[in-house]
Design a protein around this motif. Structure first.
Motif, short mmCIF file in Angstrom:
data_model
loop_
_atom_site.label_atom_id
_atom_site.label_comp_id
_atom_site.label_asym_id
_atom_site.label_seq_id
_atom_site.Cartn_x
_atom_site.Cartn_y
_atom_site.Cartn_z
N CYS A 227 19.23 -83.59 29.22
CA CYS A 227 18.29 -84.12 30.22
C CYS A 227 18.51 -85.59 30.55
O CYS A 227 18.24 -86.01 31.67
CB CYS A 227 16.86 -83.90 29.75
SG CYS A 227 16.46 -84.68 28.16
N GLN B 110 14.64 -93.43 27.42
CA GLN B 110 14.39 -93.84 28.80
C GLN B 110 13.72 -92.75 29.62
O GLN B 110 13.45 -92.94 30.81
CB GLN B 110 15.71 -94.25 29.47
CG GLN B 110 16.43 -95.37 28.77
CD GLN B 110 17.80 -95.63 29.37
OE1 GLN B 110 18.03 -95.37 30.55
NE2 GLN B 110 18.72 -96.16 28.57
N ASN B 111 13.46 -91.60 29.00
CA ASN B 111 12.91 -90.47 29.73
C ASN B 111 11.39 -90.50 29.68
O ASN B 111 10.78 -90.31 28.63
CB ASN B 111 13.43 -89.16 29.13
CG ASN B 111 13.10 -87.95 30.00
OD1 ASN B 111 11.96 -87.72 30.35
ND2 ASN B 111 14.13 -87.20 30.34
N LEU C 130 17.21 -90.46 25.74
CA LEU C 130 15.87 -89.89 25.63
C LEU C 130 14.80 -90.97 25.61
O LEU C 130 13.69 -90.76 26.10
CB LEU C 130 15.77 -89.04 24.35
CG LEU C 130 16.63 -87.77 24.31
CD1 LEU C 130 16.44 -87.05 22.98
CD2 LEU C 130 16.29 -86.84 25.46
N SER D 249 17.74 -89.21 31.35
CA SER D 249 16.48 -89.79 31.84
C SER D 249 15.76 -88.87 32.82
O SER D 249 14.56 -89.02 33.05
CB SER D 249 16.76 -91.13 32.51
OG SER D 249 17.55 -90.95 33.66
N THR D 250 16.48 -87.93 33.45
CA THR D 250 15.89 -86.90 34.32
C THR D 250 15.16 -87.48 35.53
O THR D 250 14.31 -86.82 36.13
CB THR D 250 14.89 -85.99 33.54
OG1 THR D 250 15.37 -85.82 32.22
CG2 THR D 250 14.78 -84.63 34.18
N LYS E 55 11.98 -85.79 38.70
CA LYS E 55 10.61 -86.15 38.30
C LYS E 55 9.56 -85.40 39.10
O LYS E 55 8.60 -84.86 38.54
CB LYS E 55 10.41 -87.66 38.45
CG LYS E 55 9.05 -88.13 37.96
CD LYS E 55 8.96 -89.65 37.99
CE LYS E 55 7.64 -90.13 37.42
NZ LYS E 55 7.57 -91.61 37.38
N LEU F 177 10.51 -84.17 23.85
CA LEU F 177 11.92 -84.53 23.80
C LEU F 177 12.45 -84.42 22.38
O LEU F 177 11.72 -84.67 21.42
CB LEU F 177 12.13 -85.95 24.31
CG LEU F 177 11.71 -86.23 25.75
CD1 LEU F 177 11.68 -87.73 26.02
CD2 LEU F 177 12.65 -85.54 26.72
N ASP G 281 18.90 -83.67 24.33
CA ASP G 281 20.09 -84.43 24.70
C ASP G 281 20.69 -84.96 23.40
O ASP G 281 19.94 -85.35 22.49
CB ASP G 281 19.72 -85.59 25.63
CG ASP G 281 20.93 -86.16 26.35
OD1 ASP G 281 21.03 -85.94 27.57
OD2 ASP G 281 21.78 -86.81 25.71
#
Length: 255
Positions: free
Chosen positions: A48, A76-77, A74, A50-51, A55, A83, A68
Motif C-alpha cells: 500500500c 506516512q499512510n 506505512l 502511502s496510498t 484516498k 496497517l 507493505d
C-alpha cells in the motif's frame, strides 16, 4: 510533488487533449476499484505505501487494511485504518474474510507470484475480487528497465523520476505478460472479469520531443496486432462463489 511527476502529469493532460477517449492507467485502476467499494467492503491493499491517490475511494469504507514491507512507507499512510508490515506471500489474515484485494505496481516485485495469489485466493470470500495494476513485460519501457541491473535502479529512479531510494524495490517480472497472468490465475482457481492493456506515452517523456516520439509509438501499439505490448496490465479476477479456500491455519490475525 517532484518536478518529474509534475512533468508527467502535464504530458498526460496534453495526451488526453489529443486523445479524449484515453484514460491513464491509475485512473482506470481507481475506477475499477471504486466500482467494488461500499461501506461494508473489507478491503486489503497489498504494497500500500502511502496510498494517497486512492484516498477518496478507500474513504467509502472503514474496513480498510494495508500491508507493505516498508515500515517507513506505512508511517506516512493516513488513508487506511489498519496497517502492518508484511508481504503478499504470507498474508496475516484468516481464510475467506476479505471482499477485495488491491495491488498497484506490486506484481512486478514478487519473487513468488503464484504463492502470493494463492494467499489472495485464500483470504478472499467467495465472490471476492482482486484488482491489480502492473507493467507489461512485453512493453519497450519494461525492456529498457530490465537492461538496467537492479543494483542501479535506485540511481535511475531518483535521477529520472524523482522518487527516493526508499520507494525502489527489486523487480522480477515473473507474472507480467497478459497470457501468463491469465493462465496462472485461472489455473489457481480465479475467474477473469477484466484484463485490460493500456498505453501511456509519458514514462520516457522527459521533454517535448521525447513525448511526441513516444506518442508516435503509442499509435503503433494501437494497431490490433500490437496491442498486447501496451505498457500496463490492469486486471480484475474473482474468486468463484462455489470456491473453497485452502484450509491454512491463519497466523497473526488482524481481523
Amino acid at each position: 510533488m517532484q518536478e518529474r511527476q509534475l512533468r508527467q502529469q502535464h504530458f498526460r493532460r496534453l495526451y488526453k487533449q489529443r486523445h479524449p477517449d484515453w484514460q491513464s492507467s491509475p485512473a482506470l485502476y481507481r475506477a475499477l476499484v471504486a466500482e467494488r467499494v461500499t461501506p461494508e467492503t473489507r478491503l486489503l491493499d497489498i504494497g500500500c505505501g502511502s496510498t494517497a491517490f486512492m484516498k477518496e475511494v478507500y474513504g467509502r469504507t472503514p474496513h480498510t487494511y494495508g500491508i507493505d514491507p516498508d515500515a517507513r512507507a506505512l508511517e506516512q499512510n493516513n488513508v487506511l485504518s489498519h496497517l502492518a508490515v508484511g508481504v503478499a506471500e504470507a498474508l496475516p489474515f484468516p481464510d475467506a474474510t476479505l471482499d477485495l484485494v488491491t495491488m498497484a505496481w506490486v506484481i512486478e516485485h514478487l519473487k513468488d507470484p503464484q504463492k502470493a495469489f494463492r494467499e489472495i485466493l485464500r483470504v478472499l470470500r467467495p465472490g471476492g475480487s482482486v484488482v491489480f495494476l502492473t507493467p507489461n513485460a512485453w512493453n519497450y519501457n519494461v525492456w529498457l528497465t530490465r537492461i538496467i541491473p537492479n543494483a542501479l535502479h535506485q540511481v535511475f529512479t531518483l535521477r529520472l523520476y524523482g522518487r527516493g531510494v526508499e520507494s525502489t524495490f527489486p523487480t522480477y517480472y515473473r507474472l507480467n505478460t497478459p497470457w501468463r497472468v491469465d493462465r496462472t490465475l485461472r489455473k489457481l482457481g480465479f475467474e477473469r472479469e477484466r484484463l485490460l492493456l493500456n498505453g501511456d506515452p509519458t514514462y520516457l517523456a522527459f521533454n517535448r520531443p521525447l513525448f511526441f516520439a513516444c506518442s508516435a509509438g503509442e499509435r503503433l501499439l494501437g494497431l490490433r496486432f500490437l496491442r498486447w505490448a501496451r505498457v500496463h496490465l490492469i486486471g480484475v479476477y474473482r474468486k468463484p462463489e462455489s470456491s473453497a479456500a485452502s484450509q491454512h491455519v491463519p497466523q497473526n490475525r488482524l481481523l
